[in-house]
Motif scaffolding. Structure first.
Motif, PDB file in Angstrom:
ATOM      1  N   UNK A  38     -65.356  21.834  61.647  1.00 34.19           N
ATOM      2  CA  UNK A  38     -64.109  22.441  61.211  1.00 34.19           C
ATOM      3  C   UNK A  38     -63.735  23.584  62.148  1.00 34.19           C
ATOM      4  N   UNK A  39     -62.509  24.037  62.024  1.00 35.68           N
ATOM      5  CA  UNK A  39     -62.000  25.181  62.767  1.00 35.68           C
ATOM      6  C   UNK A  39     -61.657  26.262  61.741  1.00 35.68           C
ATOM      7  N   UNK A  40     -62.124  27.487  61.999  1.00 40.03           N
ATOM      8  CA  UNK A  40     -61.874  28.607  61.084  1.00 40.03           C
ATOM      9  C   UNK A  40     -61.332  29.808  61.845  1.00 40.03           C
ATOM     10  N   UNK A  41     -60.448  30.540  61.189  1.00 41.28           N
ATOM     11  CA  UNK A  41     -60.009  31.833  61.728  1.00 41.28           C
ATOM     12  C   UNK A  41     -60.893  32.895  61.096  1.00 41.28           C
ATOM     13  N   UNK A  42     -61.619  33.653  61.928  1.00 39.58           N
ATOM     14  CA  UNK A  42     -62.554  34.652  61.435  1.00 39.58           C
ATOM     15  C   UNK A  42     -62.110  36.060  61.799  1.00 39.58           C
ATOM     16  N   UNK A  43     -62.427  36.981  60.912  1.00 39.36           N
ATOM     17  CA  UNK A  43     -62.226  38.403  61.155  1.00 39.36           C
ATOM     18  C   UNK A  43     -63.572  39.018  61.528  1.00 39.36           C
TER      19      UNK A  43
END
Length: 163
Positions: A105-110
């Motif tokens: 999967x692809x995730x946007x992380x902080x």
């Protein structure tokens, strides 16, 4: 012509890098806890923590994660967890032979976010390790950092150059 802008800068020598690929060295890890992959294939930036089994985001941005897990003797119910919440789950029914369960999967992380794998269903823990035959791996890498992070890095680099 408009007003002259602020001096430009480039943090070109300090590219944002974050990537890891780790492998298992033990069968049937504890369930409902982060799986600790203890063999490091790559740990660019040291953002994967071998002790906790978690990837900790230092560079905010978009990341790609993937896993390939060998199973034997039991079914496998494994999930990718982001800050305590399952993002994807994979179930593989073992048919008596070795099998491979995979997910990505692809995730946007902080900054400070954590990502790990764990067995999510008791009794469905067929994760298998054989040092001579196969590897179970967990991999993640930064696709691109957030622009705000890059801008801040450039500002800090320019301030250092000015002093």
């Amino acid at each position: 012509m408009g007003q002259e802008g602020a001096p430009g800068g480039c943090n070109c020598n300090r590219a944002a890098r974050s990537a890891f690929s780790v492998a298992m060295t033990k069968s049937y890890p504890k369930e409902r806890m982060p799986i600790r992959f203890s063999r490091i294939l790559l740990n660019e930036g040291n953002h994967y923590n071998v002790s906790s089994g978690k990837f900790v985001c230092i560079i905010p941005g978009v990341y790609y994660f993937t896993y390939d897990i060998t199973l034997a003797n039991k079914h496998l119910a494994i999930g990718l967890v982001h800050n305590g919440k399952y993002k994807i789950k994979t179930f593989d029914a073992n048919t008596g032979n070795h099998d491979v369960a995979s997910g990505s999967t692809v995730l946007h992380l902080q900054q400070g976010d954590q990502v790990w794998l764990q067995i999510f269903y008791s009794g469905q823990n067929g994760l298998f390790f054989d040092p001579f035959w196969t590897d179970s791996t967990f991999t993640g890498f930064l696709i691109y950092p957030d622009q705000d992070f890059l801008n801040e890095a450039d500002t800090k680099a320019n301030a250092k150059d000015d002093s």
